[in-house]
Design an enzyme around this catalytic site. Sequence first.
Site, mmCIF file in Angstrom:
data_model
loop_
_atom_site.group_PDB
_atom_site.id
_atom_site.type_symbol
_atom_site.label_atom_id
_atom_site.label_comp_id
_atom_site.label_asym_id
_atom_site.label_seq_id
_atom_site.Cartn_x
_atom_site.Cartn_y
_atom_site.Cartn_z
ATOM 1 N N GLY A 15 0.835 -1.204 0.000
ATOM 2 C CA GLY A 15 0.000 0.000 0.000
ATOM 3 C C GLY A 15 0.866 1.249 0.000
ATOM 4 O O GLY A 15 1.811 1.342 0.770
ATOM 5 N N ARG A 76 1.422 -5.025 -5.837
ATOM 6 C CA ARG A 76 1.378 -6.264 -5.066
ATOM 7 C C ARG A 76 1.811 -7.360 -6.034
ATOM 8 O O ARG A 76 1.314 -7.434 -7.159
ATOM 9 C CB ARG A 76 -0.032 -6.479 -4.512
ATOM 10 N N ASP A 107 3.994 -4.607 6.483
ATOM 11 C CA ASP A 107 4.343 -5.937 6.995
ATOM 12 C C ASP A 107 4.431 -6.998 5.896
ATOM 13 O O ASP A 107 5.273 -7.887 5.964
ATOM 14 C CB ASP A 107 3.414 -6.369 8.141
ATOM 15 N N THR A 130 3.648 2.920 5.653
ATOM 16 C CA THR A 130 2.242 2.499 5.610
ATOM 17 C C THR A 130 1.424 3.478 6.440
ATOM 18 O O THR A 130 1.890 3.902 7.507
ATOM 19 C CB THR A 130 2.052 1.055 6.152
ATOM 20 N N ASP A 132 -1.060 2.831 8.123
ATOM 21 C CA ASP A 132 -1.769 2.145 9.216
ATOM 22 C C ASP A 132 -1.104 2.225 10.590
ATOM 23 O O ASP A 132 -1.735 1.917 11.593
ATOM 24 C CB ASP A 132 -1.957 0.656 8.869
ATOM 25 N N ASP A 134 0.927 0.187 11.970
ATOM 26 C CA ASP A 134 0.675 -1.118 12.590
ATOM 27 C C ASP A 134 1.922 -1.987 12.674
ATOM 28 O O ASP A 134 1.828 -3.204 12.730
ATOM 29 C CB ASP A 134 -0.424 -1.860 11.796
ATOM 30 N N ARG A 176 -7.857 -2.019 8.492
ATOM 31 C CA ARG A 176 -8.499 -3.355 8.487
ATOM 32 C C ARG A 176 -8.217 -4.097 9.777
ATOM 33 O O ARG A 176 -9.091 -4.741 10.335
ATOM 34 C CB ARG A 176 -8.010 -4.179 7.288
ATOM 35 N N GLU A 227 -12.535 0.520 9.304
ATOM 36 C CA GLU A 227 -13.165 -0.401 8.338
ATOM 37 C C GLU A 227 -13.161 -1.860 8.804
ATOM 38 O O GLU A 227 -14.069 -2.614 8.462
ATOM 39 C CB GLU A 227 -12.509 -0.267 6.960
ATOM 40 N N LEU A 258 -8.867 8.834 -0.302
ATOM 41 C CA LEU A 258 -8.462 10.213 0.032
ATOM 42 C C LEU A 258 -7.344 10.190 1.068
ATOM 43 O O LEU A 258 -6.448 11.038 1.067
ATOM 44 C CB LEU A 258 -9.640 10.919 0.707
ATOM 45 N N ARG A 260 -4.922 8.296 1.481
ATOM 46 C CA ARG A 260 -3.565 7.932 1.050
ATOM 47 C C ARG A 260 -2.882 9.055 0.277
ATOM 48 O O ARG A 260 -1.687 8.978 0.009
ATOM 49 C CB ARG A 260 -3.625 6.716 0.131
#
Length: 327
Positions: A15, A76, A107, A130, A132, A134, A176, A227, A258, A260
């Site tokens: 991502g 990807r 990750d 990223t 996220d 995370d 996610r 999400e 938006l 990103r």
Amino acid sequence: MSKTMNNIGVLTSGGDAPGMNAAIRAVVRSCSFYGVSAFGIYEGYKGMIENQITELDARSVKSILQRGGTILKSSRSPDFKTVKGRKTAYENLKKNDINGLVLIGGDGTFTGAKIFSKEFDIPVMGVPGTIDNDLFGTDYTIGFDTATNVVVECIDKIRDTAESHNRLFFVEVMGRDSGAIALRTAVASGALDVVLPEETAPLEDLFAELVKGEANQKTNKIVIVAEGNAIGSSLEIAEKVKAKFPHIESKVTILGHLQRGGPPSCADRVLASRLGVAAVEALLKGESGLMVGLINDQISYLPFAEAINGKTRLNEELLRISKVLSV
Ligand code: ADP
């Protein structure tokens, strides 16, 4: 400094995140500073397998510090999950005399990197890119600050219209598996409630917050929904609320991609610059198999396996004060 390390490849994978360009620039400019050649590998692991590799110099990365996205593009690559794909990628690196790699991603990217660096003798460093936030082993990942700023800016606008009509708004944000964006923006935007993937709070808790909000005469109500939560999508949650409280008018806004885009924030530019330089310096010192991160504002290094498998925890203090402040 390692004598043999003279050609370093850099790619962005998985991502995309605002600030990846700043990290690419930092890698290329550090190579230039230390007299090492830099090579851009396009479209992540896919480009490594397809030999999409070009030499970059300090001027190739001018004026990208402030741009969102990634000039190297991202992808990807299912082929990189195969031994054959990774072998082809390795052969292309050899063809280009690349003997060090900086991988900017999340990750998934580091899972691939961990496997690749065990199979082949090319030193690899990871830079966490990223939105996220995370990854274990860094307080912040590149893109998180910008994404949360975008969310807060959007919610400020939504609040104006929510206030004008006394409406309830569900705002769905990315995440996610991680509620980091949702929780931080809930505090920064004064949300009434936040629904997170890490928490299994029942729908009744949200109902109770709405009842409390009404009792406290709140005229606009913002609920942030990550999400990946257990209750359902923002649209499903809105349906359930409507069934329970038919008199409450609600709207749903899904912010989507938006989050990103856009120019990276100052914090992300500085973070990406620091991590990019640190990754190259680590390679030149002979390190490999590590993600570079920032802990308590200090550069730190962690093996890929720990960065991937370590459990990132929800910020309990933010969770607590989000409830205090929505009174
Ligand atoms: P992110 O890095 O943002 O988490 P992905 O999860 O999509 O993004 O991972 C990026 C890429 O990393 C994948 O497309 C794939 O090429 C590679 N990758 C992920 N998991 C593995 C794996 N188990 N083995 C090899 N490569 C992997």
